[in-house]
Design an enzyme around this catalytic site. Structure first.
Site, short mmCIF file in Angstrom:
data_model
loop_
_atom_site.label_atom_id
_atom_site.label_comp_id
_atom_site.label_asym_id
_atom_site.label_seq_id
_atom_site.Cartn_x
_atom_site.Cartn_y
_atom_site.Cartn_z
N HIS A 157 30.07 -95.40 15.35
CA HIS A 157 29.69 -94.54 16.48
C HIS A 157 30.89 -94.23 17.38
O HIS A 157 30.72 -94.02 18.57
CB HIS A 157 28.58 -95.18 17.33
CG HIS A 157 27.45 -95.73 16.52
ND1 HIS A 157 26.35 -95.00 16.17
CD2 HIS A 157 27.26 -96.96 15.97
CE1 HIS A 157 25.52 -95.74 15.46
NE2 HIS A 157 26.05 -96.94 15.31
N SER A 278 53.83 -76.34 22.02
CA SER A 278 53.04 -75.32 22.68
C SER A 278 53.99 -74.30 23.28
O SER A 278 55.10 -74.64 23.68
CB SER A 278 52.20 -75.97 23.78
OG SER A 278 51.93 -75.02 24.79
N GLU A 291 44.86 -79.96 11.69
CA GLU A 291 43.77 -79.11 12.20
C GLU A 291 43.46 -77.98 11.22
O GLU A 291 42.30 -77.62 11.00
CB GLU A 291 44.14 -78.53 13.57
CG GLU A 291 44.13 -79.59 14.66
CD GLU A 291 44.84 -79.13 15.93
OE1 GLU A 291 44.75 -77.94 16.27
OE2 GLU A 291 45.48 -79.97 16.58
#
Ligand code: ARG
Length: 465
Positions: A157, A278, A291
């Site tokens: 979890h 970035s 990703e």
């Protein structure tokens, strides 16, 4: 408008937009090698069976060999166009050797031809992906060996649950990829039946020898029913399903790499060769490759779902809808290959931050189960031990402490069974070392898994299709 090879019944003049819509050459050209090899085997069979003369068969095979060489070398390209790769090759052949070329398509149809080409193409592609998966497994075996004593929290979890070693975590992925490899191989085994000679749908009146072409092209046998042979695309679905699962595994792994390289975790550092900055935030190091792997998983699922949906309403036998199978298959294969190409070196160069992992494991009461087990060892039933441990955890939380910090006197307020040796029992390394059950996280068990994986890799390499 241009005259079609199939002109006869009609004049074969179709609308230019319709031609474009119909044409598959821009993607099925990928199968030119398979198409030409299949045609060579077919021509040789026609000659041997006396369906065409030996001389004609030899000229056809020769002409095809020339086309193959020119396409390989780039001295021939696809700019002449055509409805599909099969028409392209046949037109080029007839251009080169004249009317003899027109005999090639005897006792054959594009319906069995395209089914043949795609099976051959996919078979090769699966071997390639199989090789990549073995390379991934080798990296996993090495990285697991290096990190078999690196303790980190194991989660359920996404809550810290019990301590594990990083090598154990990595080996979980190794198990998934070993099943993936076997699944691909199993798909190839079932797909490896030749549809060539099924012809349009009903077989043929010519005395063909399907076994001859099948064995020349590396098949284990022939499709037993001609209608099934030309309309079966189960093999596309099976391989796309196997590819989808590979992507599922890569995606879950990517998700963990992304989480682990965040500031919140800082368990790993992805080599800068596989991260990006970035454009406005100078501090950023983004895990773009992981990703993208996660993102591309959706494409492959789409390829699978699209193929299933395309098939579901088709009456037997061939329908042009089936031309849609190829783009899905090509895209699925290429996506998986591209993902593996970047994922494998990314994993090979991943920096593992042992200190961070250990620190995270020291917080969060992941040794609570072990504390309960300690009391069980002293004779208490597990449920009662569980309750006492829960009360101790709650007390620690109130006092902002961890189990290791509480003095023995406090423990003894909860149970007289606690003695000095409890601290050894909840030491993280001891927690890991004691998980000696088969497949558990103790070092010996991880070593056993790595050993198994290494032997499995050797066996797989020997039998790679
Ligand atoms: N380009 C076609 C395909 O990919 C080849 C088979 C065409 N057969 C036909 N009868 N039109 O499915």
């Amino acid at each position: 408008m241009s005259e079609k090879m199939w002109a006869g019944r009609s004049e074969g003049k179709t609308d230019a937009v319709a031609d474009d819509f119909n044409s598959s050459l821009h993607f099925d050209r990928r199968m030119y090698r398979q198409d030409i090899r299949g045609s060579m085997a077919h021509a040789a069979m026609l000659g041997r069976q006396g369906i065409i003369s030996d001389k004609d068969a030899a000229r056809i095979v020769d002409g095809l060999a020339g086309i193959l060489e020119d396409l390989d070398r780039g001295t021939l390209d696809f700019s002449a166009g055509g409805e599909d790769i099969h028409m392209f090759v046949e037109t080029e052949l007839t251009k080169r050797i004249g009317d003899v070329g027109k005999r090639l398509h005897t006792a054959r149809s594009r319906n069995d031809q395209v089914a043949l080409d795609l099976r051959m193409w996919l078979r090769d592609a699966c071997v390639e992906i199989g090789r990549q998966l073995l390379a991934l497994e080798e990296v996993l075996a090495r990285r697991a060996e290096e990190t078999k004593d690196v303790i980190l929290p194991g989660y359920t979890h996404l809550q810290r649950a019990q301590p594990v070693v990083f090598g154990h975590h990595l080996m979980a992925y190794a198990m998934m990829f070993s099943r993936d490899t076997e699944r691909l191989r199993d798909g190839v085994r079932r797909m490896n039946q030749s549809p060539l000679g099924c012809c349009a749908l009903a077989g043929t009146t010519y005395p063909t020898d399907r076994e001859m072409t099948a064995s020349a092209l590396g098949f284990d046998g022939v499709c037993r029913n001609s209608m099934d042979g030309v309309s079966d695309r189960d093999f596309c679905v099976e391989i796309l399903a196997a590819l989808s699962l590979i992507m599922t595994h890569l995606s879950r792994f990517s998700e963990e790499l992304i989480l682990w390289s965040s500031w919140e975790f800082r368990f790993v550092e992805i080599d800068e060769a596989y991260t990006t900055g970035s454009s406005i935030m100078p501090q950023k190091k983004n895990s773009d490759m992981a990703e993208l792997v996660r993102g591309k998983t959706g494409r492959v699922y789409g390829d699978l779902m699209g193929t299933l949906t395309m098939l579901k309403g088709l009456p037997l036998a061939y329908n042009k809808d089936m031309q849609e199978d190829k783009e899905a298959v090509f895209d699925g294969v290429e996506t998986v290959q591209n993902c593996l190409r970047v994922f494998i070196p990314m994993l090979a160069t991943l920096r593992v931050r042992r200190e961070q992992m250990l620190q995270a494991a020291q917080k969060g009461f992941i040794n609570a189960t072990d504390l309960a087990d300690y009391l069980v060892g002293k004779g208490l039933p597990f449920r009662s031990a569980y309750k006492i441990t829960g009360q101790l955890v709650s007390r620690c939380e109130k006092e902002n402490k961890v189990l290791e910090d509480l003095p023995l006197a406090v423990y003894q307020e909860y149970s007289a069974l606690f003695e000095e040796d409890l601290y050894g029992a909840i030491d993280l390394k001891a927690c890991v070392d004691r998980r000696t059950s088969r497949g558990g996280t103790c070092i010996a068990s991880v070593e056993e898994q790595i050993q198994w994986l290494r032997e499995w890799i050797v066996r797989e390499k020997e039998t790679l299709y």
